[in-house]
Design an enzyme around this catalytic site. Structure first.
Site, mmCIF file in Angstrom:
data_model
loop_
_atom_site.group_PDB
_atom_site.id
_atom_site.type_symbol
_atom_site.label_atom_id
_atom_site.label_comp_id
_atom_site.label_asym_id
_atom_site.label_seq_id
_atom_site.Cartn_x
_atom_site.Cartn_y
_atom_site.Cartn_z
ATOM 1 N N GLU A 34 -17.741 -11.268 -60.092
ATOM 2 C CA GLU A 34 -18.222 -12.582 -59.669
ATOM 3 C C GLU A 34 -17.813 -13.651 -60.679
ATOM 4 O O GLU A 34 -17.472 -13.352 -61.830
ATOM 5 C CB GLU A 34 -19.741 -12.553 -59.512
ATOM 6 C CG GLU A 34 -20.477 -12.250 -60.802
ATOM 7 C CD GLU A 34 -21.821 -12.943 -60.896
ATOM 8 O OE1 GLU A 34 -21.811 -14.181 -60.963
ATOM 9 O OE2 GLU A 34 -22.843 -12.247 -60.932
ATOM 10 N N ASP A 147 -40.060 -16.879 -50.917
ATOM 11 C CA ASP A 147 -38.782 -17.103 -51.600
ATOM 12 C C ASP A 147 -38.124 -15.757 -51.913
ATOM 13 O O ASP A 147 -38.667 -14.950 -52.677
ATOM 14 C CB ASP A 147 -39.018 -17.896 -52.892
ATOM 15 C CG ASP A 147 -37.726 -18.452 -53.478
ATOM 16 O OD1 ASP A 147 -36.646 -18.166 -52.925
ATOM 17 O OD2 ASP A 147 -37.800 -19.171 -54.488
ATOM 18 N N SER A 149 -34.057 -13.943 -52.502
ATOM 19 C CA SER A 149 -32.633 -14.189 -52.690
ATOM 20 C C SER A 149 -31.832 -13.795 -51.452
ATOM 21 O O SER A 149 -32.119 -12.797 -50.793
ATOM 22 C CB SER A 149 -32.117 -13.391 -53.894
ATOM 23 O OG SER A 149 -30.710 -13.453 -53.956
ATOM 24 N N ASP A 151 -29.069 -12.574 -51.620
ATOM 25 C CA ASP A 151 -28.333 -11.350 -51.972
ATOM 26 C C ASP A 151 -28.796 -10.165 -51.126
ATOM 27 O O ASP A 151 -27.985 -9.341 -50.686
ATOM 28 C CB ASP A 151 -28.545 -10.991 -53.449
ATOM 29 C CG ASP A 151 -27.950 -11.996 -54.412
ATOM 30 O OD1 ASP A 151 -27.244 -12.924 -53.955
ATOM 31 O OD2 ASP A 151 -28.198 -11.858 -55.624
ATOM 32 N N LYS A 168 -33.005 -9.502 -61.933
ATOM 33 C CA LYS A 168 -33.483 -10.321 -63.047
ATOM 34 C C LYS A 168 -34.983 -10.107 -63.239
ATOM 35 O O LYS A 168 -35.758 -10.132 -62.289
ATOM 36 C CB LYS A 168 -33.158 -11.785 -62.788
ATOM 37 C CG LYS A 168 -31.646 -12.052 -62.771
ATOM 38 C CD LYS A 168 -31.339 -13.491 -62.463
ATOM 39 C CE LYS A 168 -29.838 -13.764 -62.514
ATOM 40 N NZ LYS A 168 -29.090 -13.040 -61.466
#
Length: 326
Positions: A34, A147, A149, A151, A168
């Site tokens: 990435e 909320d 991600s 991903d 994370k």
């Protein structure tokens, strides 16, 4: 069109570098990388040095690096030296998730790709192995904010193996693992029985399956392909070495302070993650950033070995790599 006419790729189709295109044609191992960590995750000029180092780690292992980014409205799978420098040095480089790709291409914009965008473009180009730092996941207080991600949903429908150091630690790790299970995304602990905590070697949460060698991962990939079914990512959770992890007590104290500061200042939504990461970096004297880079290095090295094992598994029976320390 005449059958002898030259093939012209659609301007919105990903552009593969010559090195990546030739490697794929020859069935040689390729590792997707990435670009968000380069453009937005590290300070200049350290970001370019790390980007070059990560590509060299892949090459020295015997694979081909494919750093992914969008430049002037074109998705690139594999960057040359000048393109890598541009991603590292251009302050206008946007941060692009999967949902941002179409608008960015149409607007001729440039941006670094997050996990979701990188995984999508890598799979679109035919790559099977992708290395990153940590995944996004379910945010704390999800029941109030909803909320999560992007991903996770993207990985749930993308056939790619992602080597990461967990998610994370600012996120809700147990909820993220539950969400991955619900979405059908496989999780393997690499030489660990516990899911990594990104900055920390362990989040304290168990994993259901542990693998010991890159060849083990390649066999899981082959088994999944043989079984068929809907596409979904395979996550290889690779802990940062304990010697390189952030001190757990320091991590917990600073993260608690950062979460309190978020609530006091009313910081919500997309502003939460960058605020927490910046607070961790400043209050740990940069130690969190060092742990991040150490994790990425380890993930990239492992991804290269998995890509090599995957290339070999398609040729015939594998010779098993020793499971000794790495």
């Amino acid at each position: 069109m005449s059958p002898n006419a030259p093939h012209r790729a659609h301007p919105y189709a990903p552009a593969l570098s010559t090195e990546v295109r030739e490697a794929l044609a020859a069935h040689r191992p390729v590792v997707a990388l990435e670009s968000t960590i380069i453009a937005h995750g590290l300070p200049r000029p350290r970001n370019l040095r790390v980007a070059e180092e990560l590509e060299e780690l892949v090459r020295s292992a015997g694979a081909v690096p494919a750093t992914i980014a969008v430049l002037n409205g074109r998705a690139h799978v594999g960057l040359d030296k000048s393109e890598l420098e541009r991603v590292a040095e251009d302050p206008t480089m946007r941060k692009l998730g999967h949902r941002d790709l179409a608008p960015a291409l149409a607007a001729k914009a440039s941006g670094a790709t997050t996990v979701s965008a990188t995984a999508f473009l890598a799979a679109r180009a035919g790559l099977r192995v992708f290395a990153t730092g940590g995944l996004g996941g379910v945010h704390r207080e999800w029941t109030e904010t909803q909320d999560e991600s992007a991903d996770l949903r993207l990985l749930a429908r993308t056939d790619i193996t992602v080597v990461c150091a967990g998610v994370k630690s600012i996120l809700d790790v147990p909820a993220t693992l539950q969400r991955l299970e619900t979405l059908g995304v496989g999780v393997l602990g690499y030489r660990t029985e516990h899911f990594p905590g990104f900055y920390l070697s362990s989040s304290g949460e168990p994993v259901d399956w542990t693998v010991r060698t890159p060849e083990d991962v390649a066999e899981v990939m082959r088994a999944g392909d043989t079984l068929g079914g809907p596409p979904a990512a395979l996550i290889v959770a690779n802990p940062v070495p304990q010697r390189d992890q952030l001190d757990p007590a320091l991590h917990d104290r600073v993260l608690a302070e950062a979460l309190d500061a978020c609530r006091e200042r009313g910081i919500t939504g997309q502003a939460v993650t960058p605020f927490l990461l910046d607070h961790l970096m400043r209050q740990t004297g940069g130690a969190s950033l060092d742990a991040n880079v150490a994790a990425v290095r380890g993930n990239v090295s492992l991804a290269a070995r998995i890509a090599i094992a995957w290339a070999r598994v398609q040729e015939g029976p594998l010779e098993r790599e020793s499971a000794g320390p790495r």
